[in-house]
Scaffold this motif. Structure first.
Motif, mmCIF file in Angstrom:
data_model
loop_
_atom_site.group_PDB
_atom_site.id
_atom_site.type_symbol
_atom_site.label_atom_id
_atom_site.label_comp_id
_atom_site.label_asym_id
_atom_site.label_seq_id
_atom_site.Cartn_x
_atom_site.Cartn_y
_atom_site.Cartn_z
ATOM 1 N N SER A 189 0.826 -1.206 0.000
ATOM 2 C CA SER A 189 0.000 0.000 0.000
ATOM 3 C C SER A 189 0.855 1.249 0.000
ATOM 4 C CB SER A 189 -0.971 0.032 1.180
ATOM 5 O OG SER A 189 -1.108 -1.202 1.766
ATOM 6 N N VAL A 190 2.016 1.173 0.660
ATOM 7 C CA VAL A 190 2.906 2.347 0.646
ATOM 8 C C VAL A 190 3.448 2.570 -0.762
ATOM 9 C CG1 VAL A 190 5.071 3.281 1.497
ATOM 10 C CG2 VAL A 190 3.584 2.063 3.033
ATOM 11 N N ARG A 193 0.855 3.307 -3.880
ATOM 12 C CA ARG A 193 0.026 4.505 -3.855
ATOM 13 C C ARG A 193 0.451 5.513 -4.910
ATOM 14 N NH1 ARG A 193 -2.441 6.870 1.386
ATOM 15 N NH2 ARG A 193 -3.768 5.139 0.828
ATOM 16 N N GLU A 194 1.751 5.855 -4.950
ATOM 17 C CA GLU A 194 2.225 6.881 -5.887
ATOM 18 C C GLU A 194 2.032 6.458 -7.345
ATOM 19 O OE1 GLU A 194 3.450 9.982 -5.221
ATOM 20 O OE2 GLU A 194 2.862 9.678 -3.144
ATOM 21 N N ASN A 197 -1.533 6.652 -8.187
ATOM 22 C CA ASN A 197 -1.960 8.042 -8.297
ATOM 23 C C ASN A 197 -1.701 8.576 -9.684
ATOM 24 O OD1 ASN A 197 -3.276 9.201 -6.160
ATOM 25 N ND2 ASN A 197 -1.410 9.354 -4.920
ATOM 26 N N PRO A 214 -6.825 5.166 -5.492
ATOM 27 C CA PRO A 214 -5.596 4.353 -5.392
ATOM 28 C C PRO A 214 -5.533 3.513 -4.127
ATOM 29 C CG PRO A 214 -5.094 6.719 -5.455
ATOM 30 C CD PRO A 214 -6.565 6.601 -5.587
ATOM 31 N N GLY A 215 -6.083 4.024 -3.026
ATOM 32 C CA GLY A 215 -6.015 3.268 -1.762
ATOM 33 C C GLY A 215 -6.704 1.916 -1.872
ATOM 34 N N THR A 217 -7.639 0.398 -4.646
ATOM 35 C CA THR A 217 -7.048 -0.432 -5.691
ATOM 36 C C THR A 217 -5.858 -1.206 -5.156
ATOM 37 O OG1 THR A 217 -7.635 1.370 -7.153
ATOM 38 C CG2 THR A 217 -6.364 -0.409 -8.106
ATOM 39 N N SER A 218 -5.019 -0.524 -4.356
ATOM 40 C CA SER A 218 -3.849 -1.243 -3.854
ATOM 41 C C SER A 218 -4.272 -2.334 -2.875
ATOM 42 C CB SER A 218 -2.833 -0.284 -3.234
ATOM 43 O OG SER A 218 -3.353 0.298 -2.089
ATOM 44 N N SER A 293 -6.756 1.313 7.076
ATOM 45 C CA SER A 293 -7.266 2.680 7.117
ATOM 46 C C SER A 293 -7.003 3.301 8.478
ATOM 47 C CB SER A 293 -8.763 2.710 6.831
ATOM 48 O OG SER A 293 -9.016 2.221 5.552
ATOM 49 N N LEU A 297 -3.348 4.003 5.942
ATOM 50 C CA LEU A 297 -2.892 3.509 4.645
ATOM 51 C C LEU A 297 -4.022 3.084 3.718
ATOM 52 C CD1 LEU A 297 0.126 1.306 5.676
ATOM 53 C CD2 LEU A 297 0.192 3.376 4.325
ATOM 54 N N ALA A 300 -8.222 6.933 0.435
ATOM 55 C CA ALA A 300 -7.701 8.284 0.476
ATOM 56 C C ALA A 300 -8.803 9.264 0.875
ATOM 57 C CB ALA A 300 -7.142 8.649 -0.896
#
Lengths: 357, 308
Positions: A189-190, A193-194, A197, A214-215, A217-218, A293, A297, A300
């Motif tokens: 998840s870390v 995310r980018e 995004n 993105p949150g 989805t990951s 969450s 993490l 979003a």
């Protein structure tokens, strides 16, 4: 007397013996039921009826349906939306009105009360809890379906073909099984995310999925990478066991094709296991999402999740304690209901299990 | 005996491979993130970023970085933290883990003793009120997420009653709430598991023999019952350690405990990549080696289990 006993013994020993049981030839009495009628019931009908007898699971199921209903209908027509910040109405207590809302009220307009108050940004907590519940339910079900599809296909291929293929496939499962899942989920998840995004900003397909973000989805990606192994193991074990059953061997001997064996003999016998395992996967997925969450993490902002709502409420625990109650009770009720429902299903589909307990 | 040694060697190789795999996954996942650790500080000039990247070896090709990292890792060196002013990650982990381990150890002892007691009581009073209550308790305990338990305890004992401290770990009273939170789930799980196996065992012939020999009920239950029912609990030790470690992320955040879990979450939010990698590999190593030990222990304690 002795003769009769011998006769009976013989009857039991060899049911196809030509010796006749004299009892069968006694004249019928008038009050005897000669024809016993059994209701013809299908497999699913039987499952349905024995499920109705499981009171706890039934209640859990009703609760689940009710929660679904609330989470997917109320936001459609509710006065406030989950990301709407009402200026001047920050930090209201349940059923409290802000000054401007009181003004509106005195002018004779109807102001919908904030059932659970508002948060520090002036957003209605009630609708946010409902949206969070919706997210939890979506995560639970979508993630379980992903797990089901990957795990069932992988497990049945390994179990059905057996041999070296099975060995290699199950070694891979063993290795993934030893990987501590939560750690990898956090890492994924870390790090996802980018890139996600960026994808969401550029790609047309992904922007269609904006609701997910993105949150989420990951979370789905991590589930499809890691959680299917449990399902694959269970399905494989079932397939291996079923493969040895006489009726499958008979079907093979009669020249049935693999497709026919899978669709007509394996799948109908697997369906119970599949349904039970998938149902019990749902609370695990919801649990993981809320955990992620909660530590910041998951989904979003401004999209709420029951975990992130609880984490937000932790900030004002001394002055706004009640804000913690709604999201935490909601998450507990959802997970508990799915667990109890799944347990009930398990007992219905596998009645032998109850004897073991 | 020979097959046991073979089994141990095999499991050991498996565990090593898993740790290697996790280290590799961790490394490449962390490198997947665009920008790197200095992106978040927007006022850094390009020159400074360049110098920083050079200093931490972030300009080399990924595969060279990977090789360097793995060589260092094999020597037990996890590198230097970026956010924590260049402190050794080994030092940070050591210092923080001692704190987490203290909480974790008390949790394990509490969960096992209370869990076993509850399981035995439930099994011998099967179908009675006590059994029902304990079953309800363990069903609830397994369904409620740990952050919910933590917040409930915090509200009841910290905010409403104000009888227990909720911040830090400065006295023994400070341990009560975090330990209770962490122990809740394992306790419920052990109670439920032991109730099932205990009921199985109490049905066996040797229990009847023990009773007819005239042994006291306590002896029958503990020496003949519990001793045979307890083996499945051992398999749960591995998952329990994993649960407590990950649970500590939440608990240490809620109760402001300066342990490794809180540090890990902090390093994630601060994008301290070497720290994230180091902690992940460290925690994964603990979990994998716990599973290894439990696996071997299980086979040693119960020789009836076939080595396969």
């Amino acid at each position: 007397m002795e003769l009769q006993q011998d006769q009976e013994k013989l009857m039991h020993k060899n049911p196809f013996s030509f010796q006749l049981n004299s009892d069968d030839f006694l004249p019928a009495k008038s009050n005897e039921d000669l024809v016993r009628e059994y209701k013809k019931t299908s497999y699913w009908n039987e499952i349905f009826h024995s499920f109705l007898k499981k009171k706890v699971a039934l209640i859990a199921f009703v609760v689940i349906v009710f929660v679904f209903f609330l989470a997917f209908t109320i936001p459609l027509f509710y006065e406030y939306s989950y990301d709407q910040q009402i200026r001047g109405s920050e930090n209201l207590r349940p059923f409290e009105y802000s000054e401007q809302e009181l003004n509106l009220k005195s002018q004779g307009e109807t102001v919908v009360p904030h059932l659970l108050g508002t948060d520090t940004l002036g957003r209605d907590v009630f609708i946010r809890v409902l949206m969070g519940t919706r997210i939890s339910l979506i995560v639970g079900i979508v993630a379980s379906i992903i797990v089901l599809v990957i795990g069932a296909i992988y497990g049945s291929i390994a179990g059905f073909f057996g041999g070296k293929l099975d060995l290699i496939m199950m070694r891979i499962v063993d290795v993934i099984y030893t990987v501590p899942d939560i750690l990898i989920i956090i890492l994924l998840s870390v790090s996802l995310r980018e890139p996600l995004n960026v994808l969401y900003e550029k790609n047309l397909f992904f922007s269609q999925l904006e609701v997910l973000g993105p949150g989420l989805t990951s979370i789905f990606i991590t589930f499809s990478l890691l959680y299917w192994v449990g399902m694959a193991r269970i399905i494989r074990a079932q397939v291996v066991m079923l493969k040895e059953q006489e009726y499958i061997i008979a079907a093979k001997a009669l020249g049935a094709s693999n497709t026919r064996i899978i669709t007509k003999h394996l799948l109908p016998n697997l369906i119970g296991t599949i349904i039970v395992t998938t149902t019990l996967q749902i609370p695990t997925a919801i649990f993981t999402e809320s955990f992620l969450s909660f530590i910041g993490l998951g989904v979003a902002a401004p999209m709420p999740s029951l975990g992130s709502l609880a984490a937000d409420a932790m900030g004002g625990i001394n002055s706004y304690t009640y804000r913690l109650i709604a999201p935490t009770v909601a998450i507990s009720v959802i997970i508990l209901s799915f667990n109890l429902f799944g347990d009930g299903l398990q007992e219905v589909f596998d009645p032998k299990l109850k004897e073991k307990r | 005996m020979r097959s046991l040694i073979k089994h141990i060697v095999k499991r050991f190789a498996y565990s090593l491979f898993t740790i290697f795999l996790i280290a590799t996954i961790t490394f490449f996942l962390m490198n997947l993130v665009p920008g790197g650790p200095f992106l978040s500080e927007k006022n850094l000039s390009p020159q400074i970023t360049e110098v920083m990247n050079d200093k931490y070896g972030l300009n080399e090709p990924v595969i060279i970085q990977y090789k360097n990292y793995m060589i260092k890792l094999a020597q037990g060196d996890l590198g230097v933290s970026i956010i924590n002013k260049g402190r050794d990650i080994n030092d940070i982990i050591y210092e923080k883990f001692l704190i987490s381990a203290k909480v974790g150890f008390i949790t394990i002892v509490l969960a096992i003793t209370i869990g076993i007691a509850m399981g035995v009581v439930a099994a011998i009073s099967k179908g009675k009120l006590v059994d029902r209550l304990l079953t309800i308790f363990s069903t609830l305990g397994m369904a409620v997420p740990n952050f919910v338990i933590a917040t409930a305890l915090l509200i009841i004992f910290g905010v409403k009653l104000r009888i227990l401290p909720t911040y830090g770990l400065s006295s023994s009273a400070h341990f009560i709430l975090p330990v209770l939170t962490l122990a809740f789930y394992p306790m419920a799980y052990i109670a439920r598991l032991l109730r099932t196996t205990m009921l199985d065992v109490l049905d066996q012939d040797y229990i009847r023999t023990a009773r007819s020999k005239g042994l006291s009920e306590f002896q029958v239950l503990v020496k003949h019952g519990l001793r045979n029912a307890i083996t499945p609990i051992i398999t749960y030790l591995g998952p329990m350690i994993a649960y407590i470690l990950t649970g500590s992320f939440v608990v240490e955040k809620i109760f402001s405990i300066p342990g490794l879990g809180g540090e890990f979450i902090g390093s994630i939010n601060g994008r301290d990549y070497p720290m994230i990698m180091g902690t992940t590999i460290f925690l994964a190593t603990i979990m994998v080696s716990m599973n290894f030990i439990v696996d071997i222990l299980y086979k040693v304690i119960d020789p009836r289990i076939e080595l396969n």
